[in-house]
Design a protein around this motif. Structure first.
Motif, mmCIF file in Angstrom:
data_model
loop_
_atom_site.group_PDB
_atom_site.id
_atom_site.type_symbol
_atom_site.label_atom_id
_atom_site.label_comp_id
_atom_site.label_asym_id
_atom_site.label_seq_id
_atom_site.Cartn_x
_atom_site.Cartn_y
_atom_site.Cartn_z
ATOM 1 N N LEU A 1 12.564 4.446 2.223
ATOM 2 C CA LEU A 1 11.440 3.784 1.556
ATOM 3 C C LEU A 1 10.146 3.928 2.364
ATOM 4 O O LEU A 1 9.067 4.143 1.804
ATOM 5 C CB LEU A 1 11.753 2.297 1.317
ATOM 6 C CG LEU A 1 12.897 2.033 0.326
ATOM 7 C CD1 LEU A 1 13.190 0.539 0.236
ATOM 8 C CD2 LEU A 1 12.579 2.583 -1.065
ATOM 9 N N ILE A 2 10.282 3.847 3.678
ATOM 10 C CA ILE A 2 9.103 4.012 4.541
ATOM 11 C C ILE A 2 8.567 5.440 4.401
ATOM 12 O O ILE A 2 7.371 5.680 4.261
ATOM 13 C CB ILE A 2 9.451 3.667 6.018
ATOM 14 C CG1 ILE A 2 9.764 2.165 6.133
ATOM 15 C CG2 ILE A 2 8.317 4.067 6.961
ATOM 16 C CD1 ILE A 2 10.351 1.728 7.461
ATOM 17 N N ASP A 3 9.496 6.397 4.386
ATOM 18 C CA ASP A 3 9.106 7.803 4.284
ATOM 19 C C ASP A 3 8.511 8.132 2.898
ATOM 20 O O ASP A 3 7.564 8.902 2.790
ATOM 21 C CB ASP A 3 10.332 8.690 4.573
ATOM 22 C CG ASP A 3 9.941 9.990 5.222
ATOM 23 O OD1 ASP A 3 8.840 10.054 5.821
ATOM 24 O OD2 ASP A 3 10.706 10.966 5.123
ATOM 25 N N ILE A 4 9.075 7.526 1.867
ATOM 26 C CA ILE A 4 8.550 7.742 0.504
ATOM 27 C C ILE A 4 7.096 7.283 0.455
ATOM 28 O O ILE A 4 6.227 7.967 -0.083
ATOM 29 C CB ILE A 4 9.407 6.999 -0.552
ATOM 30 C CG1 ILE A 4 10.740 7.723 -0.752
ATOM 31 C CG2 ILE A 4 8.666 6.873 -1.884
ATOM 32 C CD1 ILE A 4 11.728 7.039 -1.693
ATOM 33 N N LYS A 5 6.828 6.155 1.053
ATOM 34 C CA LYS A 5 5.454 5.635 1.043
ATOM 35 C C LYS A 5 4.517 6.625 1.749
ATOM 36 O O LYS A 5 3.428 6.922 1.262
ATOM 37 C CB LYS A 5 5.422 4.261 1.727
ATOM 38 C CG LYS A 5 4.093 3.586 1.573
ATOM 39 C CD LYS A 5 4.223 2.092 1.587
ATOM 40 C CE LYS A 5 2.859 1.522 1.217
ATOM 41 N NZ LYS A 5 2.918 0.163 0.819
ATOM 42 N N LYS A 6 4.983 7.115 2.873
ATOM 43 C CA LYS A 6 4.172 8.067 3.658
ATOM 44 C C LYS A 6 3.889 9.330 2.819
ATOM 45 O O LYS A 6 2.755 9.790 2.720
ATOM 46 C CB LYS A 6 4.962 8.435 4.929
ATOM 47 C CG LYS A 6 4.074 8.693 6.122
ATOM 48 C CD LYS A 6 4.886 8.774 7.392
ATOM 49 C CE LYS A 6 4.994 10.218 7.798
ATOM 50 N NZ LYS A 6 6.239 10.595 8.406
ATOM 51 N N ILE A 7 4.936 9.876 2.228
ATOM 52 C CA ILE A 7 4.793 11.117 1.451
ATOM 53 C C ILE A 7 3.865 10.913 0.249
ATOM 54 O O ILE A 7 2.972 11.718 -0.012
ATOM 55 C CB ILE A 7 6.180 11.631 0.971
ATOM 56 C CG1 ILE A 7 7.005 12.114 2.162
ATOM 57 C CG2 ILE A 7 6.030 12.764 -0.060
ATOM 58 C CD1 ILE A 7 8.480 12.349 1.868
ATOM 59 N N THR A 8 4.061 9.823 -0.467
ATOM 60 C CA THR A 8 3.292 9.625 -1.703
ATOM 61 C C THR A 8 1.839 9.238 -1.422
ATOM 62 O O THR A 8 0.983 9.389 -2.281
ATOM 63 C CB THR A 8 3.965 8.592 -2.636
ATOM 64 O OG1 THR A 8 4.142 7.379 -1.928
ATOM 65 C CG2 THR A 8 5.313 9.073 -3.117
ATOM 66 N N TYR A 9 1.551 8.751 -0.221
ATOM 67 C CA TYR A 9 0.160 8.433 0.133
ATOM 68 C C TYR A 9 -0.580 9.654 0.652
ATOM 69 O O TYR A 9 -1.796 9.660 0.760
ATOM 70 C CB TYR A 9 0.118 7.307 1.180
ATOM 71 C CG TYR A 9 0.076 5.928 0.563
ATOM 72 C CD1 TYR A 9 1.031 5.543 -0.373
ATOM 73 C CD2 TYR A 9 -0.910 5.014 0.897
ATOM 74 C CE1 TYR A 9 1.001 4.291 -0.971
ATOM 75 C CE2 TYR A 9 -0.950 3.747 0.301
ATOM 76 C CZ TYR A 9 0.010 3.399 -0.618
ATOM 77 O OH TYR A 9 -0.025 2.151 -1.198
ATOM 78 N N ASP A 10 0.161 10.682 0.982
ATOM 79 C CA ASP A 10 -0.461 11.890 1.521
ATOM 80 C C ASP A 10 -1.289 12.573 0.441
ATOM 81 O O ASP A 10 -0.887 12.620 -0.718
ATOM 82 C CB ASP A 10 0.660 12.830 2.012
ATOM 83 C CG ASP A 10 0.171 13.743 3.121
ATOM 84 O OD1 ASP A 10 -1.010 14.132 3.068
ATOM 85 O OD2 ASP A 10 0.957 14.052 4.024
#
Ligand code: SF4
Length: 172
Positions: free
Chosen positions: A135-144
């Motif tokens: 979930l932390i990584d998904i947030k990072k990817i989708t905010y990029d």
């Protein structure tokens, strides 16, 4: 471990795409909609209504996660085939994790319609840590603002974003 679900909660399909292809997750999260029938088949989301009466039983939780079936002990998901078992499994683990965070403890089962098989899953602390990391990584990817680099995967040709990825890359 205290986890801020509110800050990281997301749709189940994004957890699924995270394990299918991080670039696909990014494209989907930006609203680039190219889903077609072949892709839905690939990701196991298209189940003929005759083979399973899922529509009546779908349960929407917090306007964000949509469970195929929720009964006394189980969250039951229905997939057309077991081509992408890891993404399907992680999506279901995410649902179990989410429910646990709001005080509901369930086990999970995936019904693969084509193969007529049922897989059961149960949360463990290791899996919970994996979901948190996801979930932390998904947030990072989708905010990029840029998509993850193109990685050729065995199922690219069947992906709805195939043209987007390959035509674009060819032009670069
Ligand atoms: S075509 Fe391949 S790289 Fe592009 S989004 Fe689909 S799976 Fe990912």
């Amino acid at each position: 471990m205290e986890f801020e679900l509110e800050k990281f909660k997301t749709q189940g399909v994004k957890v699924n795409y995270y394990y299918v292809c991080k670039r696909k997750l990014w494209l989907f999260s930006k609203g680039i909609a190219m889903e077609d029938t072949s892709d839905r088949v690939l990701s196991g989301k298209l189940v003929h209504e005759d083979s399973y009466q899922r529509k009546d039983k779908e349960v929407l939780i917090d306007d964000i996660i949509k469970l195929d079936i929720l009964d006394k002990d189980y969250v039951r998901e229905v997939k057309i085939s077991s081509k992408l078992t890891e993404p399907d499994r992680m999506q279901l683990y995410y649902y179990l994790f989410y429910l646990k965070q709001i005080g509901i403890n369930k086990k999970g089962s995936i019904n693969y319609v084509k193969e007529k098989k049922i897989e059961e899953v149960e949360l463990t602390s290791e899996i919970e840590d994996m979901i948190i990391h996801t979930l932390i990584d998904i947030k990072k990817i989708t905010y990029d603002s840029n998509p993850p680099k193109l990685k050729i995967l065995p199922y690219c040709r069947k992906c709805a974003y195939y043209e987007f990825c390959f035509v674009k890359e060819d032009d670069e």
